[in-house]
Write a protein that holds these residues in place. Structure first.
Motif, short mmCIF file in Angstrom:
data_model
loop_
_atom_site.label_atom_id
_atom_site.label_comp_id
_atom_site.label_asym_id
_atom_site.label_seq_id
_atom_site.Cartn_x
_atom_site.Cartn_y
_atom_site.Cartn_z
N LEU A 1 -8.94 62.97 -10.67
CA LEU A 1 -8.86 63.64 -9.38
C LEU A 1 -9.66 64.93 -9.41
CD1 LEU A 1 -5.03 63.25 -8.71
CD2 LEU A 1 -6.87 62.07 -7.49
N PRO A 2 -10.23 65.33 -8.28
CA PRO A 2 -10.95 66.60 -8.25
C PRO A 2 -10.01 67.79 -8.39
CG PRO A 2 -10.74 65.70 -6.04
CD PRO A 2 -10.23 64.65 -6.98
N VAL A 3 -10.55 68.92 -8.80
CA VAL A 3 -9.73 70.12 -8.93
C VAL A 3 -9.22 70.58 -7.57
CG1 VAL A 3 -9.84 72.57 -9.52
CG2 VAL A 3 -10.83 70.87 -11.07
N THR A 4 -10.07 70.50 -6.56
CA THR A 4 -9.65 70.89 -5.21
C THR A 4 -9.06 69.69 -4.48
OG1 THR A 4 -11.90 70.46 -4.43
CG2 THR A 4 -11.36 72.73 -5.04
N PRO A 5 -8.11 69.93 -3.56
CA PRO A 5 -7.43 68.82 -2.85
C PRO A 5 -8.31 68.20 -1.78
CG PRO A 5 -6.58 70.93 -2.08
CD PRO A 5 -7.53 71.25 -3.20
N GLU A 6 -9.21 67.31 -2.18
CA GLU A 6 -10.18 66.74 -1.24
C GLU A 6 -9.74 65.40 -0.66
OE1 GLU A 6 -13.65 66.37 -3.60
OE2 GLU A 6 -13.87 68.53 -3.98
N ILE A 7 -8.73 64.77 -1.24
CA ILE A 7 -8.33 63.42 -0.84
C ILE A 7 -7.11 63.49 0.07
CG2 ILE A 7 -7.57 61.17 -1.69
CD1 ILE A 7 -8.99 61.82 -4.32
N ASP A 8 -7.14 62.73 1.15
CA ASP A 8 -6.02 62.69 2.10
C ASP A 8 -4.92 61.79 1.52
OD1 ASP A 8 -4.27 62.62 4.19
OD2 ASP A 8 -5.73 61.99 5.71
N ILE A 9 -4.06 62.38 0.72
CA ILE A 9 -3.00 61.61 0.07
C ILE A 9 -2.05 61.02 1.10
CG2 ILE A 9 -1.11 61.71 -1.59
CD1 ILE A 9 -3.85 62.08 -2.84
N ASP A 10 -1.77 61.77 2.18
CA ASP A 10 -0.81 61.28 3.16
C ASP A 10 -1.28 59.99 3.82
OD1 ASP A 10 0.94 63.38 2.69
OD2 ASP A 10 0.06 64.66 4.24
N ALA A 11 -2.58 59.86 4.07
CA ALA A 11 -3.09 58.62 4.67
C ALA A 11 -2.91 57.45 3.72
CB ALA A 11 -4.56 58.79 5.03
N HIS A 12 -3.12 57.68 2.43
CA HIS A 12 -2.92 56.62 1.45
C HIS A 12 -1.45 56.25 1.34
CE1 HIS A 12 -6.96 56.37 -0.56
NE2 HIS A 12 -7.11 57.48 0.13
N LEU A 13 -0.57 57.26 1.39
CA LEU A 13 0.87 56.98 1.33
C LEU A 13 1.32 56.22 2.57
CD1 LEU A 13 2.16 60.36 -0.12
CD2 LEU A 13 2.27 58.13 -1.24
N ALA A 14 0.74 56.54 3.73
CA ALA A 14 1.08 55.81 4.95
C ALA A 14 0.69 54.34 4.82
CB ALA A 14 0.39 56.45 6.15
N ALA A 15 -0.42 54.08 4.15
CA ALA A 15 -0.84 52.69 3.93
C ALA A 15 0.18 51.96 3.07
CB ALA A 15 -2.22 52.66 3.28
N LEU A 16 0.65 52.61 2.01
CA LEU A 16 1.66 51.98 1.16
C LEU A 16 2.96 51.78 1.92
CD1 LEU A 16 1.35 53.43 -2.45
CD2 LEU A 16 0.11 51.58 -1.35
N ASP A 17 3.31 52.73 2.79
CA ASP A 17 4.52 52.58 3.59
C ASP A 17 4.45 51.35 4.48
OD1 ASP A 17 5.72 54.81 2.52
OD2 ASP A 17 5.14 56.15 4.16
N TYR A 18 3.29 51.10 5.08
CA TYR A 18 3.16 49.93 5.95
C TYR A 18 3.24 48.64 5.13
CZ TYR A 18 1.63 46.72 9.56
OH TYR A 18 1.58 45.68 10.45
N LEU A 19 2.62 48.62 3.97
CA LEU A 19 2.70 47.45 3.11
C LEU A 19 4.14 47.20 2.66
CD1 LEU A 19 -0.49 48.07 0.95
CD2 LEU A 19 -0.21 46.35 2.74
N HIS A 20 4.84 48.29 2.35
CA HIS A 20 6.25 48.20 1.97
C HIS A 20 7.07 47.62 3.12
CE1 HIS A 20 10.31 49.61 0.92
NE2 HIS A 20 9.88 49.74 -0.32
#
Length: 365
Positions: free
Chosen positions: A182-201
């Motif tokens: 992962l990059p040192v700075t928070p460049e990745i939208d983690i919440d969007a990825h978590l929302a994807a997992l939530d829908y799959l769940h």
């Protein structure tokens, strides 16, 4: 002191040559340095200076394990082996057009998520029909066929749901070994990825709920989000890299603390901007790793079926504890390395405080 804040190429066709170069580029990207490694390397150097010892020689961390091959990941779902006449006899169950669609050329090459939508719709139609007046009005042989097909597709649906995820390129790519930390700075939208997992769940949880309405476009959108970043692999690579650097630093600290403690640069080290930057990175890594790996494991857990190869992979790379006799997975290894590092830093501070107190007592005496 509270240390909680620390944390032969010319002969190849052009297209093939291009693919080869691109593949090599991916491999090199996955194996090269990163800004996180640079940050942690600078931290080790600064720590060694503060302890007045030689810095450790950083070793490259091992790569994550290979994700199981397709034949180890997926369930083999047999096609319906019914004649057209037999299927036509169940036409009032509204399955004839669906079966024809699945058996045509496009149906055979559909992506796993589309095949799941087909299996889901087929099960719903069969399930609804078997409990309706339509079933009562069928000839005995056709009614028995309907019951048999419904039972078969009830068994197959969890397999199809599993295959939809573990056969998708988006999810398999999430475990790519050609990934960087992962990059040192928070460049990745983690919440969007978590929302994807939530829908799959949610999709797995409600697969047998006829009132829940799946959306093919929503499913495709969430899978597209997962394809943006191999987030699972990046989290694991970050945990392994950070564990490696912390363990190297821990050996440095432990060896140094066995000798008369050097305290002249202790305060400068604790108050340095570099330590603050490392603390911020590890705080984010802690948060992202816990949120993401918890969600990934929950997605495994919600499935009523699994494959042995995936369970072995999960135990080795995604678990929060080590299975008996196994190597420690990246997450608990990192947690242990960080806790040990904090304890060693606290010991350094305590020894320096004790040394200073003795010096002051000796001066007054």
């Amino acid at each position: 002191m509270d240390d909680g804040r620390f944390l032969a190429a010319d002969a190849l066709p052009l297209a093939r040559r291009g693919a080869l170069i691109a593949g090599l580029g991916i491999m090199l990207a996955g194996c090269g340095s990163s800004d996180a490694d640079d940050l942690l390397g600078d931290y080790q150097q600064r720590l060694a200076e503060a302890l007045e010892v030689e810095p450790p020689e950083p070793q490259p961390p091992a790569n994550i394990g290979a994700f199981p091959d397709q034949d180890q990941r997926l369930f083999d779902i047999p096609d319906l082996r019914e004649s057209l006449l037999n299927v036509y006899a169940l036409r009032e169950c509204q399955i004839t057009s669906l079966v024809a669609e699945r058996n045509n050329q496009l149906g055979r090459v559909a992506v796993p998520s589309q095949r799941w939508l087909y299996e889901l719709e087929l099960w719903r139609l069969l399930h609804a029909c078997s409990g309706s007046e339509v079933a009562d009005n069928l000839a005995e042989a056709d009614r028995e066929r309907l019951i048999r097909l419904t039972e078969t597709k009830t068994e197959h649906l969890p397999w199809a749901t599993w295959n939809a995820l573990f056969g998708s390129s988006e999810w398999v790519g999430n475990f790519s070994r050609a990934s960087r930390p992962l990059p040192v700075t928070p460049e990745i939208d983690i919440d969007a990825h978590l929302a994807a997992l939530d829908y799959l769940h949610e999709s797995v949880q409600h697969q047998f709920d006829p009132d829940w309405q799946p959306s093919g476009s929503t499913l495709a959108d969430h899978l597209q989000v997962l394809s943006r970043e191999p987030l699972t692999a990046r989290v694991l690579r970050s945990l392994m890299l950070t564990s490696q650097r912390l363990e190297e630093s821990n050996r440095l600290l432990a060896d140094a603390l066995e000798n008369p403690t050097t305290c002249r640069q202790l305060d400068d080290f604790h108050g340095s901007a570099l330590r603050s930057d490392v603390s911020d990175y590890l705080t984010r890594l802690d948060d992202v790793a816990e949120r993401w790996l918890t969600a990934v494991n929950a997605l495994f857990d919600i499935h009523p079926v699994s494959r042995p190869a995936l369970e072995h992979y999960r135990e080795a790379w995604l678990a929060d504890v080590a299975a008996n006799g196994n190597d420690t997975p990246p997450w608990p290894r990192y947690t242990h390395a960080l806790a040990t590092h904090r304890a060693l830093l606290e010991r350094w501070s305590a020894q320096c405080a004790l040394t200073q107190q003795r010096q002051e007592d000796g001066t007054r005496g």
